[in-house]
Design a protein around this motif. Sequence first.
Motif, PDB file in Angstrom:
ATOM      1  N   ASP A  83      20.612  11.552  -0.739  1.00  0.00           N
ATOM      2  CA  ASP A  83      21.404  12.674  -1.246  1.00  0.00           C
ATOM      3  C   ASP A  83      21.957  12.285  -2.602  1.00  0.00           C
ATOM      4  OD1 ASP A  83      21.059  14.197   1.075  1.00  0.00           O
ATOM      5  OD2 ASP A  83      22.674  13.108   2.074  1.00  0.00           O
ATOM      6  N   ILE A  84      21.701  13.100  -3.598  1.00  0.00           N
ATOM      7  CA  ILE A  84      22.158  12.797  -4.947  1.00  0.00           C
ATOM      8  C   ILE A  84      23.378  13.649  -5.258  1.00  0.00           C
ATOM      9  CG2 ILE A  84      21.505  12.701  -7.383  1.00  0.00           C
ATOM     10  CD1 ILE A  84      18.596  12.493  -6.448  1.00  0.00           C
ATOM     11  N   TYR A  85      24.483  12.963  -5.561  1.00  0.00           N
ATOM     12  CA  TYR A  85      25.733  13.659  -5.881  1.00  0.00           C
ATOM     13  C   TYR A  85      26.072  13.472  -7.347  1.00  0.00           C
ATOM     14  CZ  TYR A  85      26.645  13.720  -0.837  1.00  0.00           C
ATOM     15  OH  TYR A  85      26.575  13.910   0.504  1.00  0.00           O
ATOM     16  N   ARG A  86      26.445  14.559  -8.014  1.00  0.00           N
ATOM     17  CA  ARG A  86      26.974  14.460  -9.368  1.00  0.00           C
ATOM     18  C   ARG A  86      28.356  15.099  -9.368  1.00  0.00           C
ATOM     19  NH1 ARG A  86      23.596  17.655 -13.481  1.00  0.00           N
ATOM     20  NH2 ARG A  86      24.577  19.318 -12.312  1.00  0.00           N
ATOM     21  N   ASP A  87      29.343  14.382  -9.845  1.00  0.00           N
ATOM     22  CA  ASP A  87      30.735  14.854  -9.806  1.00  0.00           C
ATOM     23  C   ASP A  87      31.129  15.273  -8.393  1.00  0.00           C
ATOM     24  OD1 ASP A  87      30.951  14.490 -12.525  1.00  0.00           O
ATOM     25  OD2 ASP A  87      30.308  16.526 -12.983  1.00  0.00           O
ATOM     26  N   PRO A 111      25.116   2.783  -1.195  1.00  0.00           N
ATOM     27  CA  PRO A 111      24.713   3.824  -2.150  1.00  0.00           C
ATOM     28  C   PRO A 111      24.414   3.201  -3.521  1.00  0.00           C
ATOM     29  CG  PRO A 111      27.096   3.810  -1.919  1.00  0.00           C
ATOM     30  CD  PRO A 111      26.573   2.771  -0.970  1.00  0.00           C
ATOM     31  N   ILE A 112      23.658   3.917  -4.334  1.00  0.00           N
ATOM     32  CA  ILE A 112      23.476   3.532  -5.733  1.00  0.00           C
ATOM     33  C   ILE A 112      24.527   4.311  -6.523  1.00  0.00           C
ATOM     34  CG2 ILE A 112      21.909   3.527  -7.700  1.00  0.00           C
ATOM     35  CD1 ILE A 112      19.590   3.555  -5.730  1.00  0.00           C
ATOM     36  N   VAL A 113      25.289   3.604  -7.350  1.00  0.00           N
ATOM     37  CA  VAL A 113      26.395   4.250  -8.041  1.00  0.00           C
ATOM     38  C   VAL A 113      26.280   4.063  -9.553  1.00  0.00           C
ATOM     39  CG1 VAL A 113      28.892   4.467  -8.140  1.00  0.00           C
ATOM     40  CG2 VAL A 113      27.835   3.579  -6.077  1.00  0.00           C
ATOM     41  N   CYS A 114      26.430   5.140 -10.302  1.00  0.00           N
ATOM     42  CA  CYS A 114      26.588   5.032 -11.746  1.00  0.00           C
ATOM     43  C   CYS A 114      27.958   5.636 -12.067  1.00  0.00           C
ATOM     44  CB  CYS A 114      25.495   5.771 -12.499  1.00  0.00           C
ATOM     45  SG  CYS A 114      25.702   5.654 -14.284  1.00  0.00           S
ATOM     46  N   LEU A 115      28.946   4.747 -12.163  1.00  0.00           N
ATOM     47  CA  LEU A 115      30.321   5.227 -12.336  1.00  0.00           C
ATOM     48  C   LEU A 115      30.533   6.011 -13.625  1.00  0.00           C
ATOM     49  CD1 LEU A 115      32.816   2.588 -10.971  1.00  0.00           C
ATOM     50  CD2 LEU A 115      32.116   4.749 -10.009  1.00  0.00           C
ATOM     51  N   PRO A 116      30.010   5.524 -14.777  1.00  0.00           N
ATOM     52  CA  PRO A 116      30.279   6.280 -16.008  1.00  0.00           C
ATOM     53  C   PRO A 116      29.779   7.723 -15.931  1.00  0.00           C
ATOM     54  CG  PRO A 116      29.371   4.133 -16.524  1.00  0.00           C
ATOM     55  CD  PRO A 116      29.290   4.286 -15.040  1.00  0.00           C
ATOM     56  N   HIS A 117      28.690   7.941 -15.199  1.00  0.00           N
ATOM     57  CA  HIS A 117      28.129   9.294 -15.141  1.00  0.00           C
ATOM     58  C   HIS A 117      28.469  10.019 -13.843  1.00  0.00           C
ATOM     59  CE1 HIS A 117      24.921   7.911 -18.258  1.00  0.00           C
ATOM     60  NE2 HIS A 117      26.101   8.120 -18.779  1.00  0.00           N
ATOM     61  N   ARG A 118      29.334   9.411 -13.048  1.00  0.00           N
ATOM     62  CA  ARG A 118      29.790  10.029 -11.792  1.00  0.00           C
ATOM     63  C   ARG A 118      28.611  10.435 -10.910  1.00  0.00           C
ATOM     64  NH1 ARG A 118      33.702  13.718 -15.281  1.00  0.00           N
ATOM     65  NH2 ARG A 118      34.403  11.987 -16.525  1.00  0.00           N
ATOM     66  N   LEU A 119      27.646   9.536 -10.854  1.00  0.00           N
ATOM     67  CA  LEU A 119      26.439   9.822 -10.093  1.00  0.00           C
ATOM     68  C   LEU A 119      26.377   8.879  -8.895  1.00  0.00           C
ATOM     69  CD1 LEU A 119      23.660  11.412 -10.303  1.00  0.00           C
ATOM     70  CD2 LEU A 119      22.772   9.288 -11.235  1.00  0.00           C
ATOM     71  N   VAL A 120      26.151   9.437  -7.721  1.00  0.00           N
ATOM     72  CA  VAL A 120      26.029   8.617  -6.523  1.00  0.00           C
ATOM     73  C   VAL A 120      24.778   9.042  -5.769  1.00  0.00           C
ATOM     74  CG1 VAL A 120      27.081   7.941  -4.341  1.00  0.00           C
ATOM     75  CG2 VAL A 120      28.541   8.358  -6.310  1.00  0.00           C
TER      76      VAL A 120
END
Lengths: 163, 135
Positions: free
Chosen positions: B44-48, B109-118
Amino acid sequence: MPTRKLTQLALYTALSLAIFALESVIPPLAPIPGIKLGLANIITLVLLERYSPRDAFLVLLCRILLSALLFGQALSLLYSLAGGLAALLVQMCLRKRLGRRHLCLVGAFGGLFHNLGQLLAALLVTGTLGVLAYLPHLVLAGILAGLFTGLCASFLLQKLPPV
Amino acid sequence: MQTNDNRKLARNLSLVLAACILASLAVLLALRFAPRGDGPLQADIYRDGELIASIRLDQVTVSYTLPIEASDGGRNLIEVRPNEIGILSADCPDKLCVRQGFRHDALYPIVCLPHRLVIRLSRETDADGTDAVVR
């Protein structure tokens, strides 16, 4: 603020900025956001010891804002603020109660709360509970890194001439 | 008297730290040896915090890339492979999301904090789907 103190605090700000810049060149220790040594905390600890919580707060705030401006890490400004302020707050309280001999302990709690603050910020920003999966990693890394910065700060304080 | 107080507080605080370390290690060990489940793997790809895509990785036969634009204009390029997902490239400063590599289990999970992507990975292990919707 007297000029002498202003100058000293400015130098500490520059120093912490340099430490921060140096650390950002080191490849990340683990591919998990938030795991790092946090060497700039050495300066926070030294300032708490030699000056006042207010001065430590000013230098920390300047360092975070300047690093966001200089190194283009504005994206992570929020995380830095959340972690830095949480760490400062807990170190301030503990320093008041504990003597200088326990600086490592103060640093360890600083590291722990830095990471907890950052994780909370990440939780709010991403709005995804999944990031909590990294809590154990961040707790361990925060305590170990904090112990290390506390140790560095005690060594540094022994060498520094009195204010 | 004050030093006595000091010492006691320091000892108690050390115990708190030790307890935190032990608890964290215990959780990490438990996760390592926890049953992984063998249900279908879903990403599941979450943005913001908003779910923007759900992909059944076991149904993927041919790898493909999926560009994601963050709300602040940042970019992540996700690659979806059969039973695996990861971030190929990103324009965030630290690239930690890329270094997290390709994941083929539902542990982290894979997390990209600067882009608020999980990217959250899950496996439906039970019929009641206890693991299916945790947001």
